[in-house]
Each structure stands twice: as structure tokens, then as C-alpha cells.
Design a protein around this motif. Sequence first.
Motif, PDB file in Angstrom:
ATOM      1  N   GLY A   1      -1.281  -2.826  10.410  1.00  0.00           N
ATOM      2  CA  GLY A   1      -1.451  -2.924   8.966  1.00  0.00           C
ATOM      3  C   GLY A   1      -0.996  -1.657   8.288  1.00  0.00           C
ATOM      4  N   ALA A   2      -0.474  -1.803   7.080  1.00  0.00           N
ATOM      5  CA  ALA A   2      -0.033  -0.636   6.299  1.00  0.00           C
ATOM      6  C   ALA A   2      -0.035  -1.018   4.826  1.00  0.00           C
ATOM      7  CB  ALA A   2       1.354  -0.176   6.721  1.00  0.00           C
ATOM      8  N   ARG A   3      -0.376  -0.061   3.982  1.00  0.00           N
ATOM      9  CA  ARG A   3      -0.381  -0.291   2.534  1.00  0.00           C
ATOM     10  C   ARG A   3       0.089   0.954   1.805  1.00  0.00           C
ATOM     11  NH1 ARG A   3      -5.546  -2.321  -0.328  1.00  0.00           N
ATOM     12  NH2 ARG A   3      -4.146  -1.810  -2.047  1.00  0.00           N
ATOM     13  N   VAL A   4       0.790   0.735   0.713  1.00  0.00           N
ATOM     14  CA  VAL A   4       1.281   1.815  -0.136  1.00  0.00           C
ATOM     15  C   VAL A   4       0.590   1.729  -1.488  1.00  0.00           C
ATOM     16  CG1 VAL A   4       3.298   2.810  -1.280  1.00  0.00           C
ATOM     17  CG2 VAL A   4       3.524   1.835   1.014  1.00  0.00           C
ATOM     18  N   ALA A   5       0.237   2.848  -2.053  1.00  0.00           N
ATOM     19  CA  ALA A   5      -0.354   2.903  -3.398  1.00  0.00           C
ATOM     20  C   ALA A   5       0.285   4.062  -4.155  1.00  0.00           C
ATOM     21  CB  ALA A   5      -1.867   3.075  -3.324  1.00  0.00           C
TER      22      ALA A   5
ATOM     23  N   LEU B   1       0.070  14.430 -12.254  1.00  0.00           N
ATOM     24  CA  LEU B   1       0.754  14.398 -10.970  1.00  0.00           C
ATOM     25  C   LEU B   1       0.970  12.942 -10.576  1.00  0.00           C
ATOM     26  CD1 LEU B   1       1.513  16.594  -8.726  1.00  0.00           C
ATOM     27  CD2 LEU B   1      -0.502  15.742  -7.541  1.00  0.00           C
ATOM     28  N   ALA B   2       2.242  12.533 -10.471  1.00  0.00           N
ATOM     29  CA  ALA B   2       2.571  11.189 -10.012  1.00  0.00           C
ATOM     30  C   ALA B   2       2.769  11.241  -8.504  1.00  0.00           C
ATOM     31  CB  ALA B   2       3.821  10.673 -10.706  1.00  0.00           C
ATOM     32  N   ALA B   3       1.959  10.512  -7.764  1.00  0.00           N
ATOM     33  CA  ALA B   3       1.991  10.595  -6.309  1.00  0.00           C
ATOM     34  C   ALA B   3       2.064   9.214  -5.683  1.00  0.00           C
ATOM     35  CB  ALA B   3       0.762  11.334  -5.793  1.00  0.00           C
ATOM     36  N   SER B   4       2.752   9.144  -4.560  1.00  0.00           N
ATOM     37  CA  SER B   4       2.754   7.958  -3.713  1.00  0.00           C
ATOM     38  C   SER B   4       2.000   8.295  -2.434  1.00  0.00           C
ATOM     39  CB  SER B   4       4.184   7.533  -3.362  1.00  0.00           C
ATOM     40  OG  SER B   4       4.904   7.128  -4.496  1.00  0.00           O
ATOM     41  N   PHE B   5       1.209   7.359  -1.945  1.00  0.00           N
ATOM     42  CA  PHE B   5       0.512   7.588  -0.683  1.00  0.00           C
ATOM     43  C   PHE B   5       0.397   6.266   0.065  1.00  0.00           C
ATOM     44  CE2 PHE B   5      -2.397   7.266  -4.247  1.00  0.00           C
ATOM     45  CZ  PHE B   5      -3.366   6.358  -3.860  1.00  0.00           C
ATOM     46  N   ALA B   6       0.302   6.377   1.376  1.00  0.00           N
ATOM     47  CA  ALA B   6       0.264   5.188   2.220  1.00  0.00           C
ATOM     48  C   ALA B   6      -0.644   5.422   3.410  1.00  0.00           C
ATOM     49  CB  ALA B   6       1.671   4.821   2.694  1.00  0.00           C
ATOM     50  N   ALA B   7      -1.255   4.362   3.891  1.00  0.00           N
ATOM     51  CA  ALA B   7      -2.106   4.420   5.075  1.00  0.00           C
ATOM     52  C   ALA B   7      -1.717   3.288   6.010  1.00  0.00           C
ATOM     53  CB  ALA B   7      -3.580   4.313   4.694  1.00  0.00           C
ATOM     54  N   GLY B   8      -1.858   3.543   7.297  1.00  0.00           N
ATOM     55  CA  GLY B   8      -1.535   2.519   8.275  1.00  0.00           C
ATOM     56  C   GLY B   8      -2.336   2.701   9.540  1.00  0.00           C
ATOM     57  N   VAL B   9      -2.318   1.691  10.371  1.00  0.00           N
ATOM     58  CA  VAL B   9      -3.054   1.730  11.629  1.00  0.00           C
ATOM     59  C   VAL B   9      -2.187   1.132  12.734  1.00  0.00           C
ATOM     60  CG1 VAL B   9      -4.231  -0.455  11.128  1.00  0.00           C
ATOM     61  CG2 VAL B   9      -5.201   1.110  12.811  1.00  0.00           C
ATOM     62  N   VAL B  10      -2.155   1.822  13.869  1.00  0.00           N
ATOM     63  CA  VAL B  10      -1.447   1.342  15.051  1.00  0.00           C
ATOM     64  C   VAL B  10      -2.470   0.802  16.042  1.00  0.00           C
ATOM     65  CG1 VAL B  10       0.029   1.977  16.997  1.00  0.00           C
ATOM     66  CG2 VAL B  10       0.422   2.987  14.749  1.00  0.00           C
TER      67      VAL B  10
ATOM     68  N   ASP C   1      -9.954  -1.015  26.164  1.00  0.00           N
ATOM     69  CA  ASP C   1      -8.761  -1.863  26.213  1.00  0.00           C
ATOM     70  C   ASP C   1      -7.918  -1.711  24.952  1.00  0.00           C
ATOM     71  OD1 ASP C   1      -9.434  -2.807  28.700  1.00  0.00           O
ATOM     72  OD2 ASP C   1     -10.446  -4.600  27.937  1.00  0.00           O
ATOM     73  N   VAL C   2      -8.582  -1.493  23.817  1.00  0.00           N
ATOM     74  CA  VAL C   2      -7.872  -1.394  22.539  1.00  0.00           C
ATOM     75  C   VAL C   2      -8.241  -0.087  21.846  1.00  0.00           C
ATOM     76  CG1 VAL C   2      -7.556  -2.399  20.242  1.00  0.00           C
ATOM     77  CG2 VAL C   2      -7.746  -3.896  22.244  1.00  0.00           C
ATOM     78  N   VAL C   3      -7.210   0.666  21.447  1.00  0.00           N
ATOM     79  CA  VAL C   3      -7.397   1.893  20.680  1.00  0.00           C
ATOM     80  C   VAL C   3      -6.637   1.748  19.366  1.00  0.00           C
ATOM     81  CG1 VAL C   3      -7.071   4.396  20.614  1.00  0.00           C
ATOM     82  CG2 VAL C   3      -7.572   3.260  22.794  1.00  0.00           C
ATOM     83  N   LEU C   4      -7.317   2.025  18.259  1.00  0.00           N
ATOM     84  CA  LEU C   4      -6.696   2.005  16.936  1.00  0.00           C
ATOM     85  C   LEU C   4      -6.524   3.439  16.465  1.00  0.00           C
ATOM     86  CD1 LEU C   4      -8.806  -0.816  15.222  1.00  0.00           C
ATOM     87  CD2 LEU C   4      -6.574  -1.059  16.299  1.00  0.00           C
ATOM     88  N   LEU C   5      -5.335   3.771  16.018  1.00  0.00           N
ATOM     89  CA  LEU C   5      -5.065   5.110  15.486  1.00  0.00           C
ATOM     90  C   LEU C   5      -4.643   4.961  14.036  1.00  0.00           C
ATOM     91  CD1 LEU C   5      -3.670   5.013  18.654  1.00  0.00           C
ATOM     92  CD2 LEU C   5      -3.904   7.454  18.206  1.00  0.00           C
ATOM     93  N   VAL C   6      -5.354   5.639  13.138  1.00  0.00           N
ATOM     94  CA  VAL C   6      -5.102   5.500  11.703  1.00  0.00           C
ATOM     95  C   VAL C   6      -4.669   6.835  11.121  1.00  0.00           C
ATOM     96  CG1 VAL C   6      -7.524   5.932  11.082  1.00  0.00           C
ATOM     97  CG2 VAL C   6      -6.057   4.688   9.500  1.00  0.00           C
ATOM     98  N   ASP C   7      -3.748   6.769  10.176  1.00  0.00           N
ATOM     99  CA  ASP C   7      -3.271   7.989   9.532  1.00  0.00           C
ATOM    100  C   ASP C   7      -2.775   7.627   8.137  1.00  0.00           C
ATOM    101  OD1 ASP C   7      -2.666  10.638   9.190  1.00  0.00           O
ATOM    102  OD2 ASP C   7      -0.787  10.581  10.298  1.00  0.00           O
ATOM    103  N   GLY C   8      -2.612   8.649   7.316  1.00  0.00           N
ATOM    104  CA  GLY C   8      -2.082   8.461   5.972  1.00  0.00           C
ATOM    105  C   GLY C   8      -1.098   9.556   5.633  1.00  0.00           C
TER     106      GLY C   8
END
Length: 335
Positions: free
Chosen positions: A124-128, A102-111, A74-81
Motif C-alpha cells: 500500500g502507498a498513498r500521497v498527500a 510551505l507547500a509540501a508533498s509527502f507519501a507513506a507506504g508499506v512493504v 512469517d510476515v514482516v511489514l516495513l513502513v516508511d514515509g
Amino acid sequence: MAEEDVAFSAARANEPGGPVTRLYMDTWAASYGASFEGADGPTAPSTAEVETHHEVEPESWHPIVAPDGVRAPDVVLLVDGVQRVDGTLSTEEDDGASFPGLAASFAAGVVRCDLAQGAAELAGARVARALFTASPSVEDVIAGQVRYAVHKVEGSGELRKLQASVQAPLTALEVEISGAARTDGDLLVVDGPLRGRRHLPRTIGYIKTQQSQYLPPGLTPVVTSLTTGQRSPIFKQGTAWGCWSWYLRLPGGNGAPWSGMVRVECAPDLPVEYAVELANLSLVTLPRFASTPYKDPRAPQNLIPIAGLERRLRGLLGDARLLHRALTLATARLA
């Protein structure tokens, strides 16, 4: 016929009635490389020790369809960064030594895709941001309103190796963000190999580009004969990043032997029966998310929820030009 989905046959020049050479235009846009390497599929031999007898004996390998009664969760979570280099720096130490940074930005989220309700949402999503360097003395860099926290790396910190250092904290962020979104009975789909996420329950890794040849040549025809709704038997890879693995074909390819082919994997310590269960579950779930060429240049392998998530995450990273300017001003002050 859509230009992105062309498959045509052409007789060899000056050979009327001779052998016909089939040519296929890859639906995967050339600007992203290729969805597979080599005319006959992935050619780079893998160093993994592969066991192919666990579900079906090698001499009996054949395309497999999901058993009756298997349905998508019923529920599927897809995560990527996503990740981006905002700037490269260098240090000058008290002893005269210098280290790259190296100055880097990265983010992860889930649908979260609620298949029962036919709805999808960002769960949910977060940036670091971080400064990756081997410098023993450098401190966090404040660039305007943004802080790049120091992330120390081992060794001399060669610039080409610093980019690889971003993957570990990005993976940790993906694990954190997806863990907060999980519910009982869901299926978690990780975009890419599982690597540091093999401990997550009811989780599969989704590999959309095929670069290495894992199977012996005698079993490759079974894979290339797959049609939509079929998968290969599972096989076990015995590398440091070992896993159970299988191939399946998504709808929307152009008919070429490896068109629309993806490899899926799950944790190697699972019982073979549970790995087979996940393989069948993926077979009735992943094709529902396949993209189409007129909407996505990486169709059909770039799943629709993943494509939307990538766009959202890249937007959350902020304006690269402004961040580069802020870094330039911050380092000028420090100098």
C-alpha cells in the motif's frame, strides 16, 4: 577488498615500532552525514532518564543472543514515509500582515515481506499534499491538477518551523497505510523512532543513525563489543517519547566499534517480558534485510525493503519542477 569496506591499521608517522592507530572507513556514504557521531560513537548526551536493570543488572551486562527456538515471523511489514518541499509562499492579509507558507508533498507506504515464501511486495502507498501556514484566511491552493489542502499551524508560522509540521500528518498517513496491511502474527517495523505509533501492537522502531549517547560510559563497551547475531540488554528511556530500547549489530560493517550498529525500540507500557520477546524477535529478523555497500550508500543500516520503498515513494511524489511551476502560476493568478 571493496573500496567502500576498507579497514586498515597505520603506525604513527616517525614512530617505528610504536603504537598502532586503527583507522576505519565508514561504509555509510559521507554525503548522508555519518551513521554515528564522534570517533568513539555517539557523543551528544541524552537528557532521557535511563533504567538499565530490567533485563540484566548493570554490573552483569553482556552481549545477548536469541534463545533457541526464536525464529523470524512469517510476515514482516516495513513502513516508511518521505516528504519534499515543493515551494515556499507568503500571504498578504487584509490588515497588511504577512505569513509564510510551505507547500509540501509527502507519501507513506508499506512493504510486505513474506519470509515463508521468500517474496516481497508493495502492500500500500498513498500521497498527500498540503499547504502549511499560520495564515487565518488562506484557502486550498489548486496547482494544475493538484490540490494543496490548507494545514493550519499554531503561532506565527516561522518558515523553519513549518517543515517540522509536515511530520504529524505524515505519521498519521503511515499509521493508516500500515494498519490496512496488517495480519495476525506479523511484525511491523517503523523506519525511525516510534513517536506517535507507540500504541500499535507488535511494532518496533528502527533507528539507523546514532547521534545521542543514552547509556552510562561503563555500559558502552558492552554495546561496542557486539558481533552480528548479538544485542545489548534492553533498557528503558523515560523521556516524553519514552520507550524500551536496545542495540544490535547488523552484518556487513567494517569492524569499527559502531559500524553497522542500530538502535531498536518498542512501546514503554509493554511488560518487560514482552519487550524482551520483541528484542529477541528483532535480532533474528532485522539482519536478514541488511543492505550491502556496493548496492546502497547507507549500508548496512538502510534495510533493503526500506531502500526500495523510498525510491518508489519519491517517484510517486511527482516531478518537483512541474509542481513548482504549477504553484508559481497558481499563486500569480491569486495575486
